[in-house]
Design a protein around this motif. Structure first.
Motif, PDB file in Angstrom:
ATOM      1  N   LEU A  69      33.075  37.227  37.571  1.00 36.29           N
ATOM      2  CA  LEU A  69      33.509  37.853  36.371  1.00 36.29           C
ATOM      3  C   LEU A  69      32.346  38.195  35.616  1.00 36.29           C
ATOM      4  O   LEU A  69      32.552  39.358  34.980  1.00 36.29           O
ATOM      5  N   PHE A  70      31.220  37.718  35.325  1.00 39.43           N
ATOM      6  CA  PHE A  70      30.293  38.101  34.631  1.00 39.43           C
ATOM      7  C   PHE A  70      29.581  39.379  35.375  1.00 39.43           C
ATOM      8  O   PHE A  70      29.296  40.414  34.593  1.00 39.43           O
ATOM      9  N   PHE A  71      29.565  39.459  36.603  1.00 40.80           N
ATOM     10  CA  PHE A  71      29.115  40.876  37.271  1.00 40.80           C
ATOM     11  C   PHE A  71      30.181  41.946  36.851  1.00 40.80           C
ATOM     12  O   PHE A  71      29.638  43.129  36.694  1.00 40.80           O
ATOM     13  N   ALA A  72      31.408  41.894  36.995  1.00 41.66           N
ATOM     14  CA  ALA A  72      32.368  42.756  36.671  1.00 41.66           C
ATOM     15  C   ALA A  72      32.071  43.220  35.225  1.00 41.66           C
ATOM     16  O   ALA A  72      32.424  44.329  34.600  1.00 41.66           O
ATOM     17  N   ALA A  73      31.919  42.207  34.176  1.00 39.39           N
ATOM     18  CA  ALA A  73      31.797  42.386  32.894  1.00 39.39           C
ATOM     19  C   ALA A  73      30.603  43.260  32.669  1.00 39.39           C
ATOM     20  O   ALA A  73      30.627  44.259  31.942  1.00 39.39           O
TER      21      ALA A  73
ATOM     22  N   GLY B 159      38.049  44.759  40.876  1.00 37.51           N
ATOM     23  CA  GLY B 159      38.341  43.299  40.262  1.00 37.51           C
ATOM     24  C   GLY B 159      39.232  42.594  41.154  1.00 37.51           C
ATOM     25  O   GLY B 159      39.120  41.558  41.660  1.00 37.51           O
ATOM     26  N   MET B 160      40.134  43.558  41.902  1.00 31.72           N
ATOM     27  CA  MET B 160      41.189  42.962  42.938  1.00 31.72           C
ATOM     28  C   MET B 160      40.463  42.404  44.035  1.00 31.72           C
ATOM     29  O   MET B 160      40.749  41.490  44.535  1.00 31.72           O
TER      30      MET B 160
ATOM     31  N   TRP C  43      44.403  54.923  41.371  1.00 31.84           N
ATOM     32  CA  TRP C  43      45.733  54.239  40.874  1.00 31.84           C
ATOM     33  C   TRP C  43      46.778  54.170  41.848  1.00 31.84           C
ATOM     34  O   TRP C  43      47.594  53.183  41.848  1.00 31.84           O
ATOM     35  N   LYS C  44      46.753  55.183  42.725  1.00 34.33           N
ATOM     36  CA  LYS C  44      48.266  55.076  43.445  1.00 34.33           C
ATOM     37  C   LYS C  44      47.875  54.407  44.981  1.00 34.33           C
ATOM     38  O   LYS C  44      48.826  54.259  45.414  1.00 34.33           O
ATOM     39  N   LEU C  45      46.735  54.291  45.165  1.00 34.91           N
ATOM     40  CA  LEU C  45      46.443  53.708  46.600  1.00 34.91           C
ATOM     41  C   LEU C  45      45.650  52.469  46.406  1.00 34.91           C
ATOM     42  O   LEU C  45      46.260  51.457  46.896  1.00 34.91           O
ATOM     43  N   LEU C  46      44.727  52.329  45.865  1.00 36.78           N
ATOM     44  CA  LEU C  46      43.766  51.160  46.082  1.00 36.78           C
ATOM     45  C   LEU C  46      44.110  50.094  45.124  1.00 36.78           C
ATOM     46  O   LEU C  46      44.136  49.025  45.366  1.00 36.78           O
ATOM     47  N   LEU C  47      44.727  50.478  43.933  1.00 40.06           N
ATOM     48  CA  LEU C  47      45.191  49.280  43.092  1.00 40.06           C
ATOM     49  C   LEU C  47      46.527  48.591  43.729  1.00 40.06           C
ATOM     50  O   LEU C  47      46.656  47.408  43.667  1.00 40.06           O
ATOM     51  N   PRO C  48      47.622  49.441  44.078  1.00 34.76           N
ATOM     52  CA  PRO C  48      48.673  48.758  44.472  1.00 34.76           C
ATOM     53  C   PRO C  48      48.207  47.803  45.989  1.00 34.76           C
ATOM     54  O   PRO C  48      48.693  47.053  46.088  1.00 34.76           O
ATOM     55  N   ALA C  49      47.323  48.594  46.511  1.00 41.20           N
ATOM     56  CA  ALA C  49      46.893  47.996  48.057  1.00 41.20           C
ATOM     57  C   ALA C  49      46.254  46.738  47.568  1.00 41.20           C
ATOM     58  O   ALA C  49      46.321  45.736  48.534  1.00 41.20           O
ATOM     59  N   GLY C  50      45.330  46.836  46.459  1.00 44.93           N
ATOM     60  CA  GLY C  50      44.527  45.525  46.043  1.00 44.93           C
ATOM     61  C   GLY C  50      45.656  44.432  45.567  1.00 44.93           C
ATOM     62  O   GLY C  50      45.413  43.224  46.192  1.00 44.93           O
ATOM     63  N   LEU C  51      46.509  44.897  44.810  1.00 52.27           N
ATOM     64  CA  LEU C  51      47.494  43.844  44.605  1.00 52.27           C
ATOM     65  C   LEU C  51      48.514  43.218  45.621  1.00 52.27           C
ATOM     66  O   LEU C  51      48.648  41.912  45.751  1.00 52.27           O
ATOM     67  N   LEU C  52      48.726  44.112  46.667  1.00 46.82           N
ATOM     68  CA  LEU C  52      49.477  43.716  47.837  1.00 46.82           C
ATOM     69  C   LEU C  52      48.440  42.540  48.508  1.00 46.82           C
ATOM     70  O   LEU C  52      48.886  41.789  48.947  1.00 46.82           O
TER      71      LEU C  52
END
Lengths: 119, 163, 323
Positions: C116-120, C160-161, C303-312
């Protein structure tokens, strides 16, 4: 110890800042400094720039920033869940499933309404 | 002793840029001065043993909200070509209001009998927070997602209508 | 166990100097040289050869040159902000390294909130870029800065995902804990978390504005994007920040997916560096292989590929672990 951990972070930030500023100080000492109008003119591929330094107003930048903030807050909830859900059993997974589904609805809405379009 | 010194440093790191934020006439500088303010608050969270909250403070406030604010400023200034300036028209009234509020807060803080916790501060680790919102505070957690959804939809509607 | 505060402060400062120097030499100087050599080989040419043996001192010469180049500040630029921007980018690139484990016990500080620190810290770079783009008072710089910022924030989410998926697998946010959770060759998360690995690499490339995601810096489009007006050492600081960030991403990929310092025979640090450079090589290879993505393509990808893919993927991993 928490305080000690983050003391390191603080010191790193300060020292890092100083070390990054060091070459700038060297330049200030060594490099020539002869600003004349042509040199300090805004760069526009060699021609004299015309018009204000403005970019066309597009609400899309703002929309991206906004959707990003909302989903960033969602991701925050995923961090603690990721490390405890194993110990809490199946219902923890289902709870997150509900949470994510609601937000996926949001993503779908943003997608349909064109908030994610660049053009 | 060390903690007191740390607190004073962090308080200064938080308050001095905060003054810059409200007094600077250059609005981009004001927005950028928010970053050290947020980082100061991060440090204060660490003093309260809330490491996870500190991490997300940086991630969200310094990383996302500041960016959003900068976007808005740059688009307003860049789009209209008009330099946005912070006007100081109401400064005397503002100072008076701030002084009254500060006085009130200090008085309340000074005269309240704060319960003294015996022993160490509770641990607000990510683990602890996660367990809480998945067990005792589940409803709050799920409602939060609804709040986020509503904010998202609302903001998109407003932004899109402006076109 | 009492803490000797002055000693700790001194130790922290010393480590900061060491890490910063390491970054300046290994990430910036060696990294730029590596980039030029690799791009040369891929393009069937030799790259720098003259300065020092096999061109090894090329970047040293470049640095010395940059140190005595004039700092030109464009008129009507906001001087304070203009000067602070490169510092923000450089420091953000440095702070990421606090949670990178080079070997068992060889980490600046094993924070509990490691990833989390790294992402921040990675998200702080965006502010420096926006500030630089705006303060230059140059429409190309402003556009470049805005585009760069939009791109970087769009890819922070899939990254983040990927981090969360790994955290789920390991049960901890600590980088050391994540390395420890990877046992043996087949235990490396690159296998069990392959989709997360892919998502992470793509997101990391976009986060550091590298091709195929370097439209905001594209020479043919926007001169040099947000750092058009930056000369000499200020420019070098931006580059230092970017390369430090790239190496940090490679180091994190090594930690999260390739088992960090683990490996037979050789000392752990060597393994770590070998793996890190392998990822860096891969990133550079990608740069010189793929054409640049258009901005709308790259945002759609996120937004349309990686984010949904990450959530999935997170849901799949969660399902796998819970049931």
């Amino acid at each position: 110890m928490l305080l000690l951990d983050w003391l390191y972070v603080g010191v790193f930030a300060v020292v890092g800042l100083l070390m990054a500023a060091l070459p700038l100080a060297v330049v200030w000492a060594l490099a020539p400094r002869m600003p004349y109008p042509q040199k300090t003119l805004t760069y526009e591929s060699g021609v004299v720039p015309f018009g204000q330094a403005w970019a066309q107003f597009h609400v899309r930048y703002y929309l991206f920033g906004l959707v990003f903030v909302i989903f960033d807050v969602e991701v925050i909830y995923l961090y603690p869940w990721a490390i405890v859900f194993q110990e809490l059993g199946k219902f923890a997974f289902v709870e997150m499933l509900i949470f994510l589904t609601i937000l996926l609805v949001g993503l779908a809405y943003a997608w349909r309404k064109g908030a994610l379009e660049w053009m | 002793m060390g903690e007191l010194a740390a607190f004073i440093v962090l308080a200064l790191v938080t308050l001095v840029p905060a003054v810059v934020v409200v007094t600077s006439s250059n609005i981009v500088r004001a927005a950028l001065a928010l970053v050290p303010t947020f980082l100061g608050v991060t440090g204060l969270y660490i003093l309260l043993q809330a490491e996870f909250v500190a991490g997300i403070q940086v991630l969200i406030y310094a990383g996302a909200i500041t960016v959003l604010i900068l976007f808005v400023i740059m688009l307003t200034e860049g789009g209209t070509g008009v330099r946005v300036r912070q006007a100081h028209e109401q400064q005397p009234l503002g100072l008076l209001a701030a002084a009254v509020l500060a006085g009130l807060l200090l008085w309340v803080l000074g005269t309240t009998a704060w319960p003294r916790p015996d022993g160490a501060l509770p641990q607000y680790t990510a683990r602890h927070i996660g367990t809480t919102f998945l067990t005792s505070a589940v409803l709050v957690f799920e409602v939060t997602s609804l709040v986020l959804l509503v904010s998202l939809v609302g903001a998109i509607i407003i932004a899109k209508r402006e076109r | 166990m009492t803490v000797q505060w002055p000693l700790e402060v001194a130790r922290a400062a010393g480590l900061a100097v060491v890490v910063f120097t390491f970054l300046a030499v290994v990430a910036a100087m060696l990294g730029v040289l590596l980039e030029r050599k690799i791009s040369g080989w891929i393009q069937s040419r030799l790259g720098p050869k003259h300065v020092g043996p096999q061109g090894l001192l090329q970047t040293v010469a470049d640095t010395i040159k940059l140190l005595q180049k004039e700092h030109i500040t464009p008129r009507a630029a906001d001087v304070v902000v203009f000067n602070t921007a490169p510092l923000i980018v450089a420091v953000a690139g440095l702070l990421d390294w606090i949670v990178i484990p080079f070997g068992p016990g060889l980490i600046v500080r094993d924070l509990n909130i490691g990833v989390l620190f790294f992402a921040a810290m990675a998200s702080l770079t965006v502010i420096g870029i926006l500030a630089g783009g705006f303060a230059s008072n140059n429409k190309y710089a402003l556009l470049g800065g805005l585009r760069s910022a939009s791109q970087m924030i769009s890819y922070e989410l899939p990254m983040g995902m990927a981090l969360i998926a790994v955290a789920m697998e390991a049960g901890t946010l600590s980088t050391v804990g994540i390395v420890e959770a990877q046992q043996g060759w087949l235990g490396a998360f690159a296998i069990r978390q392959f989709p997360a690995f892919v998502i992470f690499l793509v997101a990391a490339t976009a986060e550091v504005n590298r091709v195929p995601f370097d439209l905001p810096e594209a020479e043919s489009e926007l001169v040099a994007g947000y750092f058009s007006e930056y000369t000499g050492m200020r420019f070098a600081l931006f580059q230092l920040g970017e390369y430090a960030e790239m190496f940090a991403m490679a180091a994190l990929a090594t930690t999260l997916f390739l088992g960090g310092w683990k490996g037979p025979l050789l000392p752990p640090v060597v393994w770590f560096l070998v793996k890190m450079y392998a990822v860096v090589f891969f990133l550079m290879w990608m740069r010189w292989t793929y054409p640049r993505l258009r901005l709308d393509q790259l945002l759609n990808l996120s937004w349309k590929l990686l984010l949904p893919a990450g959530l999935l993927w997170i849901l799949i991993t969660g399902y796998r672990i819970s049931f």
